[in-house]
Design an enzyme around this catalytic site. Structure first.
Site, mmCIF file in Angstrom:
data_model
loop_
_atom_site.group_PDB
_atom_site.id
_atom_site.type_symbol
_atom_site.label_atom_id
_atom_site.label_comp_id
_atom_site.label_asym_id
_atom_site.label_seq_id
_atom_site.Cartn_x
_atom_site.Cartn_y
_atom_site.Cartn_z
ATOM 1 N N SER A 154 -20.924 47.959 8.127
ATOM 2 C CA SER A 154 -22.049 47.135 7.779
ATOM 3 C C SER A 154 -21.692 45.963 7.148
ATOM 4 O O SER A 154 -20.767 45.735 6.658
ATOM 5 C CB SER A 154 -23.013 47.945 6.902
ATOM 6 O OG SER A 154 -23.836 47.410 6.321
ATOM 7 N N TYR A 178 -24.033 53.875 -0.039
ATOM 8 C CA TYR A 178 -23.958 53.148 1.059
ATOM 9 C C TYR A 178 -23.011 52.181 0.911
ATOM 10 O O TYR A 178 -22.046 51.947 1.659
ATOM 11 C CB TYR A 178 -25.229 52.696 1.419
ATOM 12 C CG TYR A 178 -25.443 51.961 2.916
ATOM 13 C CD1 TYR A 178 -25.175 53.035 4.216
ATOM 14 C CD2 TYR A 178 -25.519 50.744 3.138
ATOM 15 C CE1 TYR A 178 -25.285 52.333 5.294
ATOM 16 C CE2 TYR A 178 -25.361 50.101 4.507
ATOM 17 C CZ TYR A 178 -25.553 50.728 5.499
ATOM 18 O OH TYR A 178 -25.646 50.388 6.783
#
Length: 272
Positions: free
Chosen positions: A141, A154
């Site tokens: 990401s 995350y």
């Protein structure tokens, strides 16, 4: 690498980026094992692919964070299509905001977002080294390069996924193993737009930060960018080019970047 006639496993392929990558691979002539924790979603993806490209896809319901499930996927691919040429470690989860994540939440995020990549590589890379060919694609990401406001689990695990992909390329890149790392920003998936309402301010601020940072892309565009990078055997896949500018800015003055991020977070929270 040309993907035509290659055998690929794509995890988290019941929809979103993984589903789009599976479709794109099939359109280019690859054979695909479509894996997802949601077996019905995996089957729906595989059925749509086979409707357009007969006998190009098979579905599997699997929790691909575990070694045994990954081993079963490899066995399925070999049985139906042949030896695995490509592995897309795409499955991912977000996690609780801030320090609210407990030990179980951290373990789950580490298993899905990081250890699943390590476990797949341990099973596949030795064979690829023997053959002198193989391709590992890690979905990380932009949060793995820049840090995302909100979920610590995350951001931390996505940073680790980038680090593992880099290590894999450095260690095995001269032995025929190609590696790419996908680091998108806003994409129209359930991770960014969950079906349930977001109730905490930090998660709402995180979503607002992603949406306001640039275009929110369709998964199909991310898949197209991914296949283009694979053809070029390029490591870093950035569907949002501005992420590279942000990354350079971060590296040029870390303290200035951290101060800016704190101000940005404050402004987001004031307007949630």
């Amino acid at each position: 690498m040309k993907v035509a006639d290659k055998v690929a496993i794509v995890t988290g392929a019941g929809g979103g980026i993984g589903g789009a990558i599976a479709h794109a691979l099939a359109r280019e002539g690859a054979h695909v094992v479509v894996a997802d924790l949601d077996g019905a979603a995996a089957k729906a993806t595989a059925d749509r692919i086979d409707a357009e490209h007969p006998a190009c896809a098979v579905a599997a319901c699997a929790d691909t964070s575990g070694t045994s499930a990954i081993r079963d996927l490899i066995a399925l691919a070999e049985k139906v299509f042949g030896p695995v040429d490509m592995y897309f470690a795409n499955a991912g989860i977000t996690g609780a905001p801030g320090l609210d994540a407990d030990e179980a939440a951290w373990d789950r995020s580490l298993d899905v977002n990081l250890r699943s990549h390590i476990r797949a590589a341990r099973l596949l890379v030795p064979g690829w080294v023997e053959r002198g060919d193989g391709y590992f694609v890690s979905t990380a990401s932009a949060a793995g390069l820049l840090t995302q406001i909100g979920s610590a689990t995350y951001s931390v695990t996505k940073h680790a996924a980038v680090g593992f992909a880099e290590w894999l390329s450095v260690t095995y890149g001269e032995q025929g193993v190609k590696v790419s790392c996908l680091c998108p920003q806003g994409v129209k998936t359930k991770l960014l737009f969950p079906e349930e309402d977001v109730v905490d301010e930090l998660s709402a601020a995180a979503a607002k930060a992603v949406v306001s940072a640039g275009d929110v892309l369709e998964p199909a565009q991310v898949a197209a960018d991914t296949l283009a990078a694979i053809e070029e055997e390029r490591f870093l896949i950035l569907p949002h080019p501005q992420v590279l500018d942000m990354y350079r800015h971060k590296g040029s003055d870390y303290d200035r970047w951290l101060r800016g991020m704190r101000r940005y977070q404050k402004s987001l929270l004031e307007n949630v």
